[in-house]
Design a protein around this motif. Structure first.
Motif, PDB file in Angstrom:
ATOM      1  N   ALA A 136       0.856  -1.185   0.000  1.00  0.00           N
ATOM      2  CA  ALA A 136       0.000   0.000   0.000  1.00  0.00           C
ATOM      3  C   ALA A 136       0.886   1.227   0.000  1.00  0.00           C
ATOM      4  N   PHE A 137       0.332   2.346  -0.449  1.00  0.00           N
ATOM      5  CA  PHE A 137       1.189   3.521  -0.624  1.00  0.00           C
ATOM      6  C   PHE A 137       1.708   4.059   0.700  1.00  0.00           C
ATOM      7  N   LYS A 138       1.097   3.672   1.800  1.00  0.00           N
ATOM      8  CA  LYS A 138       1.505   4.251   3.079  1.00  0.00           C
ATOM      9  C   LYS A 138       2.900   3.815   3.522  1.00  0.00           C
ATOM     10  N   ASP A 139       3.493   2.851   2.798  1.00  0.00           N
ATOM     11  CA  ASP A 139       4.828   2.399   3.184  1.00  0.00           C
ATOM     12  C   ASP A 139       5.856   3.529   3.176  1.00  0.00           C
ATOM     13  N   GLY A 175      -7.434   0.502   7.879  1.00  0.00           N
ATOM     14  CA  GLY A 175      -7.012  -0.596   7.008  1.00  0.00           C
ATOM     15  C   GLY A 175      -5.515  -0.647   6.802  1.00  0.00           C
ATOM     16  N   ASP A 176      -5.004   0.257   5.969  1.00  0.00           N
ATOM     17  CA  ASP A 176      -3.626   0.118   5.528  1.00  0.00           C
ATOM     18  C   ASP A 176      -2.573   0.777   6.412  1.00  0.00           C
ATOM     19  N   THR A 177      -2.965   1.810   7.144  1.00  0.00           N
ATOM     20  CA  THR A 177      -1.974   2.479   7.986  1.00  0.00           C
ATOM     21  C   THR A 177      -1.332   1.481   8.942  1.00  0.00           C
ATOM     22  N   VAL A 232      -6.852  11.430  -6.816  1.00  0.00           N
ATOM     23  CA  VAL A 232      -6.328  10.756  -5.637  1.00  0.00           C
ATOM     24  C   VAL A 232      -7.475  10.166  -4.821  1.00  0.00           C
ATOM     25  N   PRO A 233      -7.513   8.844  -4.686  1.00  0.00           N
ATOM     26  CA  PRO A 233      -8.528   8.249  -3.814  1.00  0.00           C
ATOM     27  C   PRO A 233      -8.260   8.693  -2.373  1.00  0.00           C
ATOM     28  N   SER A 234      -9.230   9.381  -1.781  1.00  0.00           N
ATOM     29  CA  SER A 234      -8.934  10.093  -0.537  1.00  0.00           C
ATOM     30  C   SER A 234      -9.830   9.677   0.616  1.00  0.00           C
ATOM     31  N   GLY A 235      -9.207   9.622   1.803  1.00  0.00           N
ATOM     32  CA  GLY A 235      -9.942   9.300   3.024  1.00  0.00           C
ATOM     33  C   GLY A 235      -9.682  10.358   4.064  1.00  0.00           C
ATOM     34  N   ASN A 236      -8.440  10.355   4.587  1.00  0.00           N
ATOM     35  CA  ASN A 236      -8.049  11.394   5.531  1.00  0.00           C
ATOM     36  C   ASN A 236      -7.402  12.586   4.823  1.00  0.00           C
ATOM     37  N   PHE A 237      -7.275  12.515   3.525  1.00  0.00           N
ATOM     38  CA  PHE A 237      -6.776  13.602   2.679  1.00  0.00           C
ATOM     39  C   PHE A 237      -5.317  13.993   2.931  1.00  0.00           C
ATOM     40  N   GLY A 238      -4.542  13.062   3.480  1.00  0.00           N
ATOM     41  CA  GLY A 238      -3.122  13.335   3.695  1.00  0.00           C
ATOM     42  C   GLY A 238      -2.344  13.253   2.386  1.00  0.00           C
ATOM     43  N   ASN A 239      -2.616  12.207   1.619  1.00  0.00           N
ATOM     44  CA  ASN A 239      -1.900  11.984   0.376  1.00  0.00           C
ATOM     45  C   ASN A 239      -2.125  13.149  -0.595  1.00  0.00           C
ATOM     46  N   ILE A 240      -3.369  13.495  -0.817  1.00  0.00           N
ATOM     47  CA  ILE A 240      -3.651  14.565  -1.779  1.00  0.00           C
ATOM     48  C   ILE A 240      -3.068  15.895  -1.295  1.00  0.00           C
ATOM     49  N   ASN A 300     -12.260   0.413   2.161  1.00  0.00           N
ATOM     50  CA  ASN A 300     -12.363   0.754   3.592  1.00  0.00           C
ATOM     51  C   ASN A 300     -11.259   1.669   4.121  1.00  0.00           C
ATOM     52  N   ALA A 301     -10.125   1.744   3.418  1.00  0.00           N
ATOM     53  CA  ALA A 301      -9.064   2.628   3.917  1.00  0.00           C
ATOM     54  C   ALA A 301      -9.459   4.098   3.734  1.00  0.00           C
ATOM     55  N   MET A 302     -10.600   4.328   3.095  1.00  0.00           N
ATOM     56  CA  MET A 302     -11.073   5.704   2.917  1.00  0.00           C
ATOM     57  C   MET A 302     -12.402   5.938   3.626  1.00  0.00           C
ATOM     58  N   ASP A 303     -12.733   5.084   4.576  1.00  0.00           N
ATOM     59  CA  ASP A 303     -13.992   5.263   5.301  1.00  0.00           C
ATOM     60  C   ASP A 303     -13.803   6.292   6.416  1.00  0.00           C
ATOM     61  N   PRO A 342     -10.313  -1.614  -5.130  1.00  0.00           N
ATOM     62  CA  PRO A 342     -11.445  -0.683  -4.995  1.00  0.00           C
ATOM     63  C   PRO A 342     -11.031   0.784  -4.783  1.00  0.00           C
ATOM     64  N   HIS A 343      -9.887   1.028  -4.140  1.00  0.00           N
ATOM     65  CA  HIS A 343      -9.463   2.419  -3.919  1.00  0.00           C
ATOM     66  C   HIS A 343      -9.037   3.061  -5.229  1.00  0.00           C
ATOM     67  N   GLY A 344      -8.198   2.332  -5.976  1.00  0.00           N
ATOM     68  CA  GLY A 344      -7.778   2.818  -7.283  1.00  0.00           C
ATOM     69  C   GLY A 344      -8.991   3.040  -8.178  1.00  0.00           C
ATOM     70  N   GLU A 404      -3.065   4.418  -7.878  1.00  0.00           N
ATOM     71  CA  GLU A 404      -3.501   3.085  -7.449  1.00  0.00           C
ATOM     72  C   GLU A 404      -2.786   2.863  -6.123  1.00  0.00           C
ATOM     73  N   THR A 405      -3.558   2.978  -5.032  1.00  0.00           N
ATOM     74  CA  THR A 405      -2.954   3.084  -3.708  1.00  0.00           C
ATOM     75  C   THR A 405      -2.745   1.748  -3.007  1.00  0.00           C
ATOM     76  N   ALA A 406      -3.350   0.694  -3.519  1.00  0.00           N
ATOM     77  CA  ALA A 406      -3.137  -0.622  -2.892  1.00  0.00           C
ATOM     78  C   ALA A 406      -3.138  -1.712  -3.962  1.00  0.00           C
ATOM     79  N   HIS A 407      -2.434  -2.768  -3.688  1.00  0.00           N
ATOM     80  CA  HIS A 407      -2.429  -3.934  -4.575  1.00  0.00           C
ATOM     81  C   HIS A 407      -3.795  -4.624  -4.469  1.00  0.00           C
TER      82      HIS A 407
HETATM   83  C1  LIG Z   1      -4.968   5.368   3.390  1.00  0.00           C
HETATM   84  C2  LIG Z   1      -5.427   4.974   2.062  1.00  0.00           C
HETATM   85  C3  LIG Z   1      -6.100   5.870   1.229  1.00  0.00           C
HETATM   86  C4  LIG Z   1      -6.469   7.271   1.668  1.00  0.00           C
HETATM   87  O1  LIG Z   1      -5.353   8.093   1.855  1.00  0.00           O
HETATM   88  P1  LIG Z   1      -5.517   9.465   2.696  1.00  0.00           P
HETATM   89  O2  LIG Z   1      -4.163  10.044   2.754  1.00  0.00           O
HETATM   90  O3  LIG Z   1      -6.045   9.060   4.039  1.00  0.00           O
HETATM   91  O4  LIG Z   1      -6.500  10.290   1.949  1.00  0.00           O
HETATM   92  C5  LIG Z   1      -6.454   5.457  -0.034  1.00  0.00           C
HETATM   93  N1  LIG Z   1      -6.182   4.206  -0.461  1.00  0.00           N
HETATM   94  C6  LIG Z   1      -5.557   3.304   0.317  1.00  0.00           C
HETATM   95  C7  LIG Z   1      -5.324   1.937  -0.203  1.00  0.00           C
HETATM   96  C8  LIG Z   1      -5.144   3.662   1.595  1.00  0.00           C
HETATM   97  O5  LIG Z   1      -4.529   2.775   2.352  1.00  0.00           O
END
Ligand SMILES: *Cc1c(COP(=O)(O)O)cnc(C)c1O
Length: 432
Positions: free
Chosen positions: A105-108, A137-139, A246-254, A300-303, A355-357, A380-383
């Motif tokens: 996942a991109f959080k690495d 999820g991914d964090t 950018v698939p966004s949840g907590n909006f850190g990446n974007i 779910n990583a964007m819930d 699903p995130h991508g 594409e943030t996760a495999h």
């Molecule tokens: C964390 C995560 C996101 C959301 O990233 P934010 O920085 O929280 O917006 C999107 N996709 C995946 C797979 C993630 O793990």
């Protein structure tokens, strides 16, 4: 560079203090006091620079009072040791694959950057640092993997029971050593609320040095700008206005991408693609920011119903709605639309999205309806194997498991179940 608290009460701090504190004592998020653009020649000649060199130049100003040049270089070398390939679907659509790191996942990148910084900062200190993190999820997996075996650091991960995928759960519950997983009977928002309460709890903070490893933490958040800058290096030659979805949840990446923009990177627009948790798309439609309870989805990583980094985005655009909406578009998609997109892209391009991508893809296509002459890149943030059952059911195919994941399936889950904040508190205060 100094970092200030977005609540404006706490004093300015160095990068090091911002990383160790996680959140400011007045509960504000830390934000750079000033951001200096990189010279025009950096952007015009970027294709002649090595990736490590690009990363060093981009991050330097944020960390220079806390890390020596050598330290920063050696951290970047450890962090950026896997590729970020760009896959072209057609002339106007590319995929930036961010899932080639150890937890897929991109959080690495952010998690490892932060772990390496804390490893350096906690050297020679006699109090242990506890990293307390809530994950949707991914964090959890990325943080656990980044911090495993880092001396002087303990990691406590809270995750919502039954709401993360099997592989995600194994990634955060099977490592042992300095990593513990607390399985919360509740939602991600409940986990995040417990973490916030612990940070406010004097009884805890007087006895334990707590920090966060969510994208609240500047060391998790800022290095994510590198994805965009390194992608720009490759995409520049196409000579089309670039938009990032950018698939966004907590909006850190974007938000990190927007910092890259502030450093001078040419981008036409950012698109924040969300699942049914649509607080930000609603804001851009109605001008009213109304956080709500998160609803569970297949991405779910964007819930996230109340994205913690939105305040940073607002600050970057000087709290001006007009300025913000000139740079940010945002759309929300439900699970049915997401599954349809996974199927469509598989049928048309033989590419398997997670699903995130897929939400990112949908956001891009919505924007391009009105702006076709753009070079669209979705992240594409996760495999897809991290969301195996959804993807396999949608496509009716079997996806081969990478060996790292195969190994995980034989490891035993270890978690501690909790219901209430009080149980977290007891856990944090127990004898070591
Ligand atoms: C964390 C995560 C996101 C959301 O990233 P934010 O920085 O929280 O917006 C999107 N996709 C995946 C797979 C993630 O793990």
């Amino acid at each position: 560079m100094k970092f200030y608290s977005l609540n404006n009460i706490a004093p300015d701090v160095s990068f090091k203090e911002a990383v160790i504190n996680g959140i400011a004592p007045d509960k504000g998020l830390y934000f750079p006091r000033s951001i200096t653009s990189l010279p025009d020649t950096f952007w015009s000649d970027i294709e002649f620079l090595e990736d490590q060199d690009i990363a060093f130049k981009a991050i330097s100003q944020f960390v220079e009072d806390s890390l020596s040049k050598e330290e920063l270089k050696s951290i970047l070398k450890k962090v950026l040791d896997f590729p970020f390939p760009i896959i072209e679907l057609d002339d106007h659509t590319s995929i930036l694959e961010l899932f080639h790191g150890p937890t897929l996942a991109f959080k690495d990148v952010g998690a490892r950057f932060m772990a390496n910084c804390l490893g350096i900062f906690s050297k020679g200190q006699n109090t242990e640092v506890t990293v307390l993190v809530a994950t949707s999820g991914d964090t959890g997996g990325a943080v656990a993997n980044g911090f495993i075996g880092v001396p002087g650091v303990k990691v406590v991960i809270l995750y919502p029971s039954g709401k993360v995928s099997d592989i995600q759960e194994r990634q955060l519950t099977t490592l042992g050593q300095n990593i513990s997983a607390l399985e919360v009977n509740g939602t991600f928002d409940d986990c995040q609320a417990m973490v916030k309460e612990a940070f406010l709890d004097k009884e805890i903070t007087q006895q334990r040095k707590l920090t966060s490893a969510n994208s609240i933490n500047v060391a998790r958040w800022l290095p994510q700008m590198l994805y965009y800058i390194l992608a720009y290096k490759t995409l520049k030659k196409k000579n089309l206005p670039i938009v990032f979805s950018v698939p966004s949840g907590n909006f850190g990446n974007i938000c990190a991408g927007m910092v890259a923009h502030r450093l001078g990177m040419p981008v036409k627009q950012f698109i924040a693609a969300t699942n049914s948790n649509d607080t930000v798309p609603n804001y851009l439609n109605t001008r009213t920011y109304l956080p709500k309870k998160s609803v569970p989805t297949i991405s779910n990583a964007m819930d996230v119903g109340d994205p913690s980094n939105f305040i940073r985005i607002d600050t970057l655009y000087q709290k001006s709605f007009d300025l913000l909406s000139n740079h940010l578009s945002s759309y929300s998609f439900n699970d049915d639309q997401t599954k349809k997109a996974i199927l469509e892209v598989y049928n048309n391009y033989n590419y398997v999205m997670d699903p995130h991508g897929a939400v990112g893809f949908l956001g891009l296509k919505e924007y391009q309806k009105y702006h076709p002459e753009t070079l669209g890149v979705f992240l594409e943030t996760a495999h897809p194997v991290k969301f195996l059952s959804v993807v396999e059911e949608t496509l009716n195919i079997k996806i081969p498991l990478p060996t790292e994941i195969e190994k995980l399936l034989h490891k035993e889950k270890v978690s501690i179940k909790i219901d209430k904040y009080k149980e977290l508190k007891i856990y944090l205060l127990r004898d070591k």
